[in-house]
Design an enzyme around this catalytic site. Structure first.
Site, PDB file in Angstrom:
ATOM      1  N   GLY A  35      -1.677   3.816   6.172  1.00 39.44           N
ATOM      2  CA  GLY A  35      -1.555   5.141   6.778  1.00 39.44           C
ATOM      3  C   GLY A  35      -0.148   5.568   7.122  1.00 39.44           C
ATOM      4  O   GLY A  35       0.023   6.515   7.896  1.00 39.44           O
ATOM      5  N   GLY A  36       0.875   4.914   6.586  1.00 39.67           N
ATOM      6  CA  GLY A  36       2.239   5.317   6.876  1.00 39.67           C
ATOM      7  C   GLY A  36       2.571   6.671   6.292  1.00 39.67           C
ATOM      8  O   GLY A  36       1.917   7.136   5.358  1.00 39.67           O
ATOM      9  N   ASN A  44       1.037   2.750  -3.111  1.00 39.28           N
ATOM     10  CA  ASN A  44       0.778   1.607  -2.246  1.00 39.28           C
ATOM     11  C   ASN A  44       0.473   0.343  -3.056  1.00 39.28           C
ATOM     12  O   ASN A  44       0.823  -0.767  -2.662  1.00 39.28           O
ATOM     13  CB  ASN A  44      -0.398   1.911  -1.320  1.00 39.28           C
ATOM     14  CG  ASN A  44      -0.501   0.976  -0.134  1.00 39.28           C
ATOM     15  OD1 ASN A  44       0.051   1.230   0.918  1.00 39.28           O
ATOM     16  ND2 ASN A  44      -1.232  -0.119  -0.289  1.00 39.28           N
ATOM     17  N   ASN A 103      -5.531  -2.042   2.829  1.00 40.84           N
ATOM     18  CA  ASN A 103      -4.277  -2.393   3.493  1.00 40.84           C
ATOM     19  C   ASN A 103      -4.134  -1.561   4.768  1.00 40.84           C
ATOM     20  O   ASN A 103      -4.200  -0.334   4.707  1.00 40.84           O
ATOM     21  CB  ASN A 103      -3.107  -2.130   2.537  1.00 40.84           C
ATOM     22  CG  ASN A 103      -1.746  -2.179   3.201  1.00 40.84           C
ATOM     23  OD1 ASN A 103      -0.936  -1.283   3.033  1.00 40.84           O
ATOM     24  ND2 ASN A 103      -1.497  -3.221   3.963  1.00 40.84           N
ATOM     25  N   HIS A 264       4.282  -6.331   6.813  1.00 38.93           N
ATOM     26  CA  HIS A 264       3.002  -5.631   6.807  1.00 38.93           C
ATOM     27  C   HIS A 264       2.506  -5.307   5.405  1.00 38.93           C
ATOM     28  O   HIS A 264       1.342  -5.010   5.208  1.00 38.93           O
ATOM     29  CB  HIS A 264       3.165  -4.329   7.614  1.00 38.93           C
ATOM     30  CG  HIS A 264       1.894  -3.610   7.895  1.00 38.93           C
ATOM     31  ND1 HIS A 264       0.814  -4.207   8.517  1.00 38.93           N
ATOM     32  CD2 HIS A 264       1.511  -2.327   7.651  1.00 38.93           C
ATOM     33  CE1 HIS A 264      -0.166  -3.328   8.652  1.00 38.93           C
ATOM     34  NE2 HIS A 264       0.233  -2.189   8.122  1.00 38.93           N
ATOM     35  N   TRP A 265       3.396  -5.361   4.436  1.00 37.62           N
ATOM     36  CA  TRP A 265       3.098  -4.937   3.071  1.00 37.62           C
ATOM     37  C   TRP A 265       2.950  -6.130   2.153  1.00 37.62           C
ATOM     38  O   TRP A 265       3.648  -6.264   1.159  1.00 37.62           O
ATOM     39  CB  TRP A 265       4.239  -4.059   2.579  1.00 37.62           C
ATOM     40  CG  TRP A 265       3.866  -2.660   2.287  1.00 37.62           C
ATOM     41  CD1 TRP A 265       2.667  -2.053   2.470  1.00 37.62           C
ATOM     42  CD2 TRP A 265       4.745  -1.663   1.736  1.00 37.62           C
ATOM     43  NE1 TRP A 265       2.730  -0.749   2.077  1.00 37.62           N
ATOM     44  CE2 TRP A 265       3.989  -0.481   1.631  1.00 37.62           C
ATOM     45  CE3 TRP A 265       6.073  -1.666   1.340  1.00 37.62           C
ATOM     46  CZ2 TRP A 265       4.526   0.696   1.130  1.00 37.62           C
ATOM     47  CZ3 TRP A 265       6.602  -0.498   0.850  1.00 37.62           C
ATOM     48  CH2 TRP A 265       5.845   0.668   0.744  1.00 37.62           C
TER      49      TRP A 265
END
Length: 286
Positions: A35-36, A44, A103, A264-265
């Site tokens: 949700g960035g 993504n 994610n 986070h990725w």
């Protein structure tokens, strides 16, 4: 760079347009992005689509509020709304059961969908999912940066670069300029600025919303038997890595893999490892 040929279309779900990219053959796998600011499905998972498409039919939507999909999210119950829209997408595509890969924000949506309708989900792959203790106590530095993007003096490329390179990944120098540019352009869509899809709950129903967004409070979690692979970067600055063991010790049928030097990725930073683990798990070889 994605070399696999993608087919693109817009599907109407509950009267709202959802943009979908598809490729590959085999069991259906829906990949839900984070949700960035400026996120989208294909960007993504740009380092994963080629590998997974050789094994599965990949369905990669832009989540509601993002990319080329409708710019609306129910802020009273965002995870529930995203789960409903994803289920509605499956209905429109004629898919009874699918594996879900999620994610962060997409991970929370995937887990909520499995909790609401477990018969629609084959297996779950969750990378640093939201909703796992994220609404308790003070937010992480990464969440504060994310939630403040549209506040103050508004969005900017510098703000976005700081968020991505400081909080999404372990090694900020690994993120190319063109990715920052792509996401920045998407983040300043006037419809998104007017109604950001991910924001801090406020108003008289804020506490109720926060309660709904904490999936660890959901009593169904301990009864969810869906096979689940939880992947978490030890250095995640957005969603606390302690969420990994929480899910492992709560879900009846979960496996957990945590990696060092990973933020986070995980699907982007540790793409080769992620692709191998996801394929083996979804094919039943783990």
């Amino acid at each position: 760079m994605i070399t696999t040929q993608l087919s693109e279309r817009t599907v109407s779900v509950a009267g709202k347009p959802i943009f979908v990219s598809e490729t590959g053959d085999g069991p259906a796998v829906v990949m839900l992005h984070g949700g960035g600011p400026g996120a989208s499905g294909v960007s993504n998972y740009s380092r994963n689509i080629d590998a997974l498409a050789t094994h599965f039919r990949l369905i990669v939507p832009d989540m509601p509020g993002y990319g080329r999909s409708a710019k609306y999210v129910d802020h009273d119950d965002p995870f529930g709304y995203l789960a409903d829209m994803t289920r509605g997408l499956l209905d429109e595509l004629g898919i009874d059961t699918a594996h879900l890969v999620g994610n962060s924000y997409g991970g929370a949506a995937a887990l909520r969908l499995a909790l609401d309708t477990p018969h629609r989900v084959g297996k779950l792959v969750l990378m640093g999912p939201g909703g796992i203790g994220t609404t308790r106590g003070l937010p992480t530095a990464g969440l504060r940066s994310l939630l403040s993007y549209y506040g103050g003096d508004g969005p900017s490329r510098d703000k976005l670069a700081t968020f991505i390179r400081t909080y999404l990944v372990y090694d900020g120098s690994s993120v190319p300029e063109d990715l920052i540019d792509l996401r920045y352009r998407a983040s300043i869509d006037p419809e998104v600025i007017a109604d950001p899809p991910l924001r801090r709950p406020s108003g008289p129903r804020a506490l109720r919303t926060l309660w709904r967004m904490d999936l660890t409070r959901d009593s169904r979690l301990r009864r969810l038997t869906t096979p689940t692979l939880v992947l978490w970067g030890r250095d995640d600055k957005v969603n606390r890595p302690s969420g990994g063991p929480t899910l492992l010790n709560t879900l009846p049928n979960a496996e957990l893999v945590m990696t060092s030097h990973t933020g986070h990725w995980m699907q982007w930073e540790r793409a080769e490892l992620f692709n191998r683990l996801a394929i083996e798990f979804l094919e039943g070889r783990r």
